[in-house]
Structures are given as structure tokens and as C-alpha cells.
Design an enzyme around this catalytic site. Structure first.
Site, short mmCIF file in Angstrom:
data_model
loop_
_atom_site.label_atom_id
_atom_site.label_comp_id
_atom_site.label_asym_id
_atom_site.label_seq_id
_atom_site.Cartn_x
_atom_site.Cartn_y
_atom_site.Cartn_z
N PRO A 77 0.88 -1.10 -0.11
CG PRO A 77 0.00 -0.88 2.18
CD PRO A 77 1.01 -2.09 1.18
CB SER A 106 -2.83 3.40 0.74
OG SER A 106 -2.97 4.32 1.90
CE1 TYR A 129 -1.00 4.17 8.89
CE2 TYR A 129 -2.20 4.84 6.81
CZ TYR A 129 -1.00 4.72 7.56
OH TYR A 129 0.10 4.77 6.93
CB THR A 155 -0.60 0.29 9.04
OG1 THR A 155 -0.57 -0.13 7.54
CG2 THR A 155 0.60 0.91 9.39
CE LYS A 230 2.63 -2.37 4.76
NZ LYS A 230 3.12 -0.89 5.34
CG HIS A 254 5.33 3.06 7.66
ND1 HIS A 254 4.12 2.96 8.31
CD2 HIS A 254 4.88 3.90 6.72
CE1 HIS A 254 3.05 3.66 7.65
NE2 HIS A 254 3.47 4.41 6.80
N GLY A 287 12.60 -2.19 0.54
CA GLY A 287 13.82 -2.42 0.06
C GLY A 287 14.12 -3.33 -1.38
CB VAL A 288 12.03 -5.82 -2.98
CG1 VAL A 288 12.16 -6.76 -3.98
CG2 VAL A 288 12.31 -6.77 -1.60
#
Length: 369
Positions: A77, A106, A129, A155, A230, A254, A287-288
Site C-alpha cells: 500500500p 492504502s 489505519y 498497519t 503490517k 514502513h 527495500g526490494v
């Protein structure tokens, strides 16, 4: 110039987008140490490829929460996608569907759950959220369920917004022509200007800081959808997630936008996987950028990975075609990594296919028995 890898989209997005928008997507919290570390940590994991294995046929299909997808690469998201491209979340949804994978929408999308559902078939998850007003939460979850979303990604790392200094400098706020579409009818769709970050002020006013494990259980009383937690980085919280009834765990910091100096997600992954003991699937977010990164995550026990920034940067650059290309490039790179490592299916990827700098120093010479 032909684009040959995912990372190249960032520079194009930087040229195309207004500074406030690009900085919002690109930046991390405070010193941005974790932001760099999310990438750098992958380079401290090396391969132990196996040779002379028939790799003429490779199968990278998998299932996530019972849903069959074409590859273990999914879309994380990310907020405000119409700030990147006029088609925003519509384009991302179509690209994910064409690639046969999952998109996570999201809460703070600039397109509503109903609008995204209207783009056609596809397996979609909804990131949630938790607002102070629980009626808002219950309503939103029901709408996602009605719109055919298949899971909730809760989240849990944002009781307050992390300190993102470029957003403070830029006085970040949502452009006037955009709204948080899921909240439009609830008078929560607009973000006011503030003398720091407009988003930080919005979060302070609306998001519930009292959120705790009992709310994960409460969520299960209002929806039949499986809940992915998450934002887990530790073994302790992995165990508590499972106790609280989570159907899966997303190891995430995040996008390094919340607490700086937490470990990279690839470094935190193995601890969480070991604590989960196979009771629920564990996914990696953060990071992927390469197919090699996907392989490394799976070798450390992840059931799949989520990409965030590559989606918004490619969306900004080339719209739906850009997102499709990112998914295709990662797919092809991952398949190639499998072939060159001697793996024909996801279940053949093992911990012995990699060595990390936190293994025994002699681990390059011999696998752990």
C-alpha cells in the site's frame, strides 16, 4: 533510453514530479539511516548456487491466504497515487491484475475502494489505519469487504507519524485537486495546511494512539476477512500477532518512514520467521529492487514480498505501463536468479542457497548442517 531495471525509474520520477510530491514518496524518517539500510542490507547476503540441475522448467506461482498468484511479488500500500499520475490507483490495480498478483490499496488512496474494484477482476487487499472514530473504521472495513477485497493489512507502526524532515521543509499537503477518497463522505477527506507537515497534523488529529492488541481482536469481530499485521520487526510481536489471531505477518518498517535506526526488514525477517514457526505466513516489505532481493527474502523464510516505492516511481514515469514493466522486470530477474541458483520451484529455495554476514564467518565454505 531503455529502462533495464527497477531502480532507474526513481531518477525519471524525480524529473517529472513536483518537488513536494517526489520528496514525499522518496524520503525516510530523520537521518534516513534505515532508508539506506533497507537497500544496503541485501548486499550483505550472498548466494550459494547449486549447479547441474535441470532448470528448463521453472514455476514461480504461489498461493497467499489461499489465493493463487503468478509470483511471490505483490504491491504494497502506498498513499496518494494520483499525486504521481492522473490515473493513480486505477493504473496500479490494472497492472497488478494483468501481472496476476495482489495489489494492496492504502486507506489514504486518492481513489476509493469502490473505484478500484470497478477497474475489473483482481485479488486486492485493503490497508487499514485505525481512526479515533471506530464507526469510521467499521464502515470502511465493510465497504472494502463489499467491494470484494480479500484481506485487511492492519498497519501497526503508526500511532504517530514519523518525523520526515523533507515533508516539514516542504510544508507537505495533498494538492487541492486530490482528496482521501475513502473518507470523502465523512468530512475526513481533506488535509489542512500546517506549519510543518500537513500529513503529520492530520495523523495527530485522526489516528488512534491507543491502538493495542485488543483492537486486533476487535477487528475480527467486525469482519470475516483475514487480518495481516503490517509493521512487525521482532520475535516477541510475531508471537503476539499470532496469539491475537492474525492470519499473516508483514515484516515492515514502513519504508523507513517511521522510527529511524530500526533494522532493515531483510535483517529482521529471519527472527520473525523463526518465531512464527510456520503457523502463519510471513511476508517482507521494504527495500526490494531486484529479483535477487526476492530470492534472498524467500531463502530467509518469507512467503512473498511487497514493493512500494518502485510502484509510485514507475507510475509517475510511465503510468500503468511503468507499473507493468516493474512487475515484469522483477518477475524475469527472479526467475533467472532461481535458474542460476538451481531452483525450479519456490519450495526448492532454502536457507542453504544463501550466506549472510551474520552467519558463522566460515559459512561461505560449508552449509549449516
Amino acid at each position: 533510453m531503455e529502462i533495464t531495471n527497477v531502480t532507474e525509474y526513481e531518477a525519471i520520477a524525480k524529473q517529472k514530479l513536483p518537488k513536494m510530491a517526489f520528496d514525499y514518496y522518496a524520503s525516510g524518517a530523520e537521518d534516513q539511516w534505515t532508508l539506506a539500510e533497507n537497500r544496503n542490507a541485501f548486499s550483505r547476503i550472498l548466494f550459494r548456487p547449486r549447479i547441474l540441475i535441470d532448470v528448463s522448467k521453472i514455476d514461480i506461482a504461489t498461493t497467499v491466504l489461499g489465493f493463487k498468484i503468478s509470483m511471490p511479488i505483490m504491491i504494497a500500500p502506498t498513499a496518494f497515487q494520483k499525486m504521481a499520475h492522473p490515473e493513480g490507483e486505477y493504473a496500479t490495480a490494472r497492472a497488478a491484475s494483468a501481472a496476476g498478483t495482489i495489489m494492496t490499496l492504502s486507506s489514504w488512496a486518492t481513489s476509493s475502494v469502490e473505484e478500484v474494484a470497478s477497474t475489473g477482476p483482481g485479488i486486492r487487499f485493503f490497508q487499514l489505519y485505525v481512526y479515533k472514530d471506530r464507526n469510521v473504521v467499521a464502515q470502511l472495513v465493510r465497504r472494502a469487504e463489499r467491494a470484494g477485497f480479500k484481506a485487511i493489512a492492519l498497519t501497526v507502526d503508526t500511532p504517530r507519524l514519523g518525523r520526515r524532515e523533507s515533508d516539514i521543509k516542504n510544508r507537505f499537503t495533498l494538492p487541492p485537486f486530490l482528496t482521501l477518497k475513502n473518507f470523502e463522505g465523512l468530512d475526513l477527506g481533506k488535509m489542512d495546511k500546517a506549519n510543518d507537515s500537513g500529513l503529520a497534523s492530520y495523523v495527530a488529529g485522526q489516528i488512534d494512539r491507543t491502538l493495542s492488541w485488543k483492537d486486533v481482536q476487535w477487528l475480527q469481530t467486525i469482519t470475516r476477512l483475514p487480518i495481516l499485521v503490517k509493521g512487525v520487526l521482532t520475535a516477541e510481536d510475531a508471537r503476539l500477532s499470532i496469539q491475537a489471531g492474525a492470519a499473516g505477518i508483514i515484516v515492515s518498517n514502513h519504508g523507513a518512514r517511521q522510527l529511524d535506526y530500526v533494522p532493515s526488514t531483510i535483517m529482521a525477517l529471519e527472527e520473525v520467521v523463526k518465531a512464527a514457526q510456520g503457523r502463519v505466513p510471513v511476508f517482507l516489505d521494504g527495500g526490494v529492487r531486484r529479483g535477487t532481493d526476492v530470492f534472498k527474502a524467500l531463502a530467509l523464510g518469507a512467503s512473498g514480498i511487497f514493493i512500494g516505492r518502485p510502484v509510485v516511481f514507475s507510475l509517475a514515469s510511465e503510468g500503468e505501463a511503468g507499473v507493468r514493466k516493474v512487475l515484469q522486470m522483477l518477475r524475469e530477474e527472479f526467475e533467472l536468479t532461481m535458474a542460476l541458483s538451481g531452483c525450479r520451484s519456490l519450495k526448492e529455495i532454502t536457507r542453504n542457497h544463501i550466506v549472510t554476514d551474520w552467519d558463522h564467518p566460515r559459512a561461505l565454505l560449508a552449509p549449516k548442517l
